[in-house]
Every structure is written in C-alpha cells, then in structure tokens.
Design a protein around this motif. Sequence first.
Motif, short mmCIF file in Angstrom:
data_model
loop_
_atom_site.label_atom_id
_atom_site.label_comp_id
_atom_site.label_asym_id
_atom_site.label_seq_id
_atom_site.Cartn_x
_atom_site.Cartn_y
_atom_site.Cartn_z
N UNK A 29 0.92 -1.28 0.02
CA UNK A 29 -0.13 -0.04 -0.02
C UNK A 29 0.80 1.15 -0.07
N UNK A 30 1.11 2.10 -0.97
CA UNK A 30 1.99 3.17 -0.98
C UNK A 30 1.24 4.27 -0.15
N UNK A 31 2.00 4.81 0.52
CA UNK A 31 1.75 6.00 1.11
C UNK A 31 2.91 7.01 1.60
N UNK A 32 2.82 8.25 1.72
CA UNK A 32 3.97 9.04 1.96
C UNK A 32 4.41 9.13 3.12
N UNK A 33 5.50 9.70 3.48
CA UNK A 33 5.92 9.59 4.97
C UNK A 33 5.15 10.28 5.92
N UNK A 75 -16.74 0.01 21.08
CA UNK A 75 -15.60 -0.73 21.32
C UNK A 75 -15.24 -1.45 20.03
N UNK A 76 -16.50 -2.04 19.48
CA UNK A 76 -16.23 -2.90 18.18
C UNK A 76 -15.72 -1.98 17.08
N UNK A 77 -16.18 -0.72 16.76
CA UNK A 77 -15.53 0.02 15.58
C UNK A 77 -14.11 0.43 16.11
N UNK A 78 -13.93 0.77 17.17
CA UNK A 78 -12.50 1.22 17.60
C UNK A 78 -11.50 0.07 17.22
N UNK A 79 -11.93 -1.27 17.72
CA UNK A 79 -10.95 -2.49 17.52
C UNK A 79 -10.87 -3.03 15.92
N UNK A 80 -12.07 -2.60 15.34
CA UNK A 80 -12.06 -2.77 13.78
C UNK A 80 -11.10 -1.97 13.30
N UNK A 81 -11.04 -0.60 13.45
CA UNK A 81 -10.15 0.42 12.99
C UNK A 81 -8.84 0.18 13.23
N UNK A 82 -8.50 -0.43 14.53
CA UNK A 82 -7.13 -0.72 14.99
C UNK A 82 -6.68 -1.82 13.91
N UNK A 83 -7.61 -2.85 13.84
CA UNK A 83 -7.01 -4.15 12.96
C UNK A 83 -6.94 -3.37 11.49
N UNK A 84 -7.62 -2.52 10.96
CA UNK A 84 -7.60 -2.03 9.68
C UNK A 84 -6.08 -1.06 9.47
N UNK A 85 -5.88 -0.51 10.46
CA UNK A 85 -4.83 0.53 10.21
C UNK A 85 -3.70 -0.27 10.51
N UNK A 86 -3.40 -1.34 11.55
CA UNK A 86 -2.55 -2.34 11.72
C UNK A 86 -2.06 -2.89 10.46
N UNK A 87 -3.15 -3.56 9.56
CA UNK A 87 -3.08 -4.24 8.22
C UNK A 87 -2.12 -3.26 7.34
N UNK A 88 -2.86 -2.02 7.30
CA UNK A 88 -2.20 -0.99 6.27
C UNK A 88 -0.92 -0.62 6.69
N UNK A 89 -0.31 -0.60 7.87
CA UNK A 89 1.02 -0.29 8.26
C UNK A 89 1.79 -1.44 7.84
N UNK A 90 1.32 -2.62 8.13
CA UNK A 90 2.16 -3.90 8.03
C UNK A 90 2.41 -4.06 6.43
N UNK A 91 1.72 -3.33 5.57
CA UNK A 91 1.67 -3.69 4.05
C UNK A 91 2.26 -2.38 3.41
N UNK A 92 2.70 -1.35 4.26
CA UNK A 92 2.92 -0.14 3.64
C UNK A 92 4.07 -0.04 3.08
N UNK A 93 4.09 0.66 1.53
CA UNK A 93 5.45 0.83 0.95
C UNK A 93 5.54 2.51 1.22
N UNK A 94 6.30 3.02 2.15
CA UNK A 94 6.46 4.17 2.46
C UNK A 94 7.30 4.94 1.31
N UNK A 95 6.86 5.90 0.92
CA UNK A 95 7.66 6.69 -0.33
C UNK A 95 8.13 8.13 0.42
N UNK A 96 9.35 8.24 0.46
CA UNK A 96 9.84 9.62 0.75
C UNK A 96 9.91 10.52 -0.36
#
Length: 157
Positions: free
Chosen positions: A4-8, A55-76
């Motif tokens: 998942x491409x993203x900027x710094x 709580x369900x919403x927050x836990x879902x968002x945490x999992x979503x963000x963790x997944x994105x960060x784990x697959x992040x391709x950070x482009x400086x």
Amino acid sequence: MQKIPMTVDGHRKLREELDNLKKVQRPRIVQEIEEARAHGDLKENAEYHAAKDKQGFVEGRIREIEGKLAHAQVIDTDELGGDRVVFGAFVTVFFLDTDEEKTYQIVGDDEADIKQLKISFASPIARALIGKTVGDESVIKAPGGDRVVEIMEVEFR
C-alpha cells in the motif's frame, strides 16, 4: 497482500491515529463499559450497548490500520526528483476547457483529500497524469465527461 503506497506524512498520521485509538480511545471505552455495567441489568442498558458498539468500531479500525501499516510501502518524496509525474509528485495542470490551473499532489488512498488538492494515485486524474512530463497533454476520464489538461510543472517538495 499487495503493498500500500503512502507518503511519509501519511504513514505518520496513520501511526498517530493508531496510537490515539490504543492509548486514549480504547481505555476510555473500557471505562465506559465498566461504568455502564455498574448500572445493573445489561439487557436494557443503552449506555452499555452504545459503549460495546463503540468498542467494536475502535477495535475494527485498529485492525484495519495495523494491516495497512504492515503492508505499507512508504515513499519519501524528499528523495524523488525528475520531470516525470510519479507517486508523491506535486503536479500543476492547466484545464484547457476552463482555463483553470490547479496543483495536485498524488498520494495514497488514505491521504487523499480533494479540499487540500491531494488526490489518490488510483483516481482518474492521477491515472491520467502518472508517467507524463511537463508539456504533455492528457485526457482525464471523469464522470462528468472527458477533460483535457496540459502538465505545466512537476515538483517534489
């Protein structure tokens, strides 16, 4: 899974949101659930059910963000350069049909904000611009019809 491409900056903002969810929101909701439980019967306890939903919403968002960060391709973008439109570039375009000029930055999906003129690399505008150079014309396939733009400037800030 695909990168998942993203900027710094986009990566930093997701990390900040994740920290807030884990360190501020999650403990607050746990406290709300404890307080609601103290009121008695959980079947008819609207505060308890609202807190559990939150709580369900927050836990879902945490999992979503963790997944994105784990697959992040950070482009400086500080390390990018050249005259070709690529991810992270600031592109100034001239709309030939309206004589209007706008500067967009091509960013990841989570960073896109049209009000700040940050467009997703997957958007019709970005897809029409990526790979082009200054002076090129490109046709943007938009729901309201095709728009022709000329690339005026490509910058990396």
